[in-house]
Design an enzyme around this catalytic site. Sequence first.
Site: not given
Length: 722
Positions: A38, A208, A270, A358-359, A479, A483
């Site tokens: 991740d 979310f 981000r 996921g970016d 983390d 994940d």
Amino acid sequence: QLFFIQWDVFLYRNDRFAKVSTCTINEELGQVRYIFSDKTGTLTCNRMELKGLRIFDKCYGESMAASGEVDENARKRSIAVGEELEFNFCDQELNSILANPPAGASSSQCQMRTSKGKLYNLATDKDRALEFLKLLACCHEVAGTKVKDSQYFFYAGQSPDEVCLVDAAQRIGVAFVDNRSNTLILSLGAHGKKQEEARVQLLALFPFDSTRARMSVIVKDENGVIKLYSKGSDERLIGLLKKTREEQKTDPILVETEDYLLAASLKGLRTLYMAMRVIDEGEFASWKARMDEVNIFVPGNEAEAAEKKMRYDVLVDEVEKDLEYLGCTVVEDKLQENVESTIHNLSKAGVQVWMITGDKMGTAKSIGYSCKMFVKQNMEIVQIDDDYYYPGSKDVDTNKVLSRLQNSYPSREKMVGLLITGMLVEKLIANREAKDEFIKFAKKCKAVVCCRTTANQKATVVRAMKEACPGEITLSIGDGGNDVPMINEAHVGVGVYGKEGMQAVQSADYAIGEFQCLWNLLMVHGRLCYLRITELILYFFYKNFVFTLPQMFFAFWCSYSGQTYYESWYISCYNLVFTSLPLLIKALFEHDVHHIKDGKLPLNKIYPYLYHLGQGNEVFNFRVILTWLLYGLFHACIVFFVPILVFDKAILTSDGHNEHFWLVSLTTFTSLIFIVNIKLYTISRFFAWINICLLYTSDAADDMQCVDLGGRRIIKKKKKKK
């Protein structure tokens, strides 16, 4: 081995030692071929700092103008006092707009209409800025505590992004104070000036999740206006805007916003997209009645629960539509210490590192360069993005993708890195022909980065690689809770103690404080565990092979008379006393290269080149096993045939007879103990006083036992003759 890992001071980071949840796969740490990592909180610090805002048509904070170069040094971890990075965002224009707004309406109008045509107008820059800050202060799941002797609040939550944005909102001018019985209490006004309290009723909250990639709340403000605030990834929210995609392409504000987000992502920052809509009271009342029916819980009925979950998703999608763009945020998350060197050493060791995040693609690409997964010299980056879909369709043009991959295969003169979206990977894996070609190409790449991936897509990628490479070990590290599927899917799961809860740590086989600890976990502990365990197994089979074969030979020699070749004490004590302790010490303390010297790691440049032993299984394969069995056969023949032939033909007693049978047995057993212990001595690479003492103790115990038992046998035989 478990305690050695947990007690290693080189694995101590962030006030935590390493944690081992299972000790049955320690040797697999020395055989890892693929690492799936991740990004946020694993490669980065997960310490967010606001860098920029775009509120409707105006930008505030740091300039996002694309420079064409990635500032790698700027991505490294900065030194901060305490747990949180210092708030450095400051924009005089924004402060002036909030404190002393210019008279008159702005040239750009932000107008929204409800389904019944009621107008809600944000006419001025101050109106839009306050609405944007209210969105940040309302759309979250954090809790606030007043800091003693200060005007500020301390916020805590599972998502560092949310904490950062809520904290930024309070420092700019809208502070979240408390949530009392679904009433959000806000404090309006810049610090140092008069504060105004506002109470906003929280009507609904949609948390979310990685599938929706957004969070929304429905609130009723102090004027009785019902609003939906939504924040999330730009790719998801852009599709929920009221304007069609064609209208968005001609809207200058939305086009400039996309350019702003792209420039930010290329800097490795981000981004989050903010949107809202105004809802009529009648429309909300009708929607709320249907939602209340869905929220009625009926225990024990799984079919009805699944049906209600589906209806719930439909109702959420129904209200999260026809949104109006409000703005976006840009946040920086710096890399952890030594991430670049760790990935570089893992690459030298033959480990391929995949970053699954996921970016946005631009952010993922920038981080790839920053952590040295991608390099600018002699490397081609193969980028598979939305251009590989059929026009106007969600289907992937697999022929175009395969053609691109086939034209970009790595060679000795050229390295290749792959950058691809999670949705494209999922669709390629679903196609058998495309899957085989994709996996074949990905295995030859120096590094692979998957962006815009959900939790399930992360697990899909790991599963595909694990199935395509059945003889190779995969490791996943993360983390956060998203994940966990990836960690559970890999052969070895590693959790990182972070700020997103303990789900990853609790689900993983191992837990570490920072990503850089992975080097010591694999290169030192993993490699040594592999060597120790494999050599223990090989030697155990060898010494028992040497011990058992003489008994089989004797059965042939004496025509299956039923006479045992060894005294019963020999059989009982062989594995328990004579050969156990030296082997145990070797299995615990064996080192082929000693990694500790003056409290440092001086051999970190050598270790990666030694890691191939486990990856290729060079110490435990058919050839090695056969070699050890042949050694056992050869040594068994020596310890049996030499004594029995010598005593049968060459040695006579004083009365002219051959020596008795038990003396031959004693000689064989004594030779056996010396040979297997000498063999252990010759394959050992690390010697301490305890190794040598136990080797001599084992041989001495055998001699004493043999003399004692042999003497008693001789006395019994002489008494029978008399």
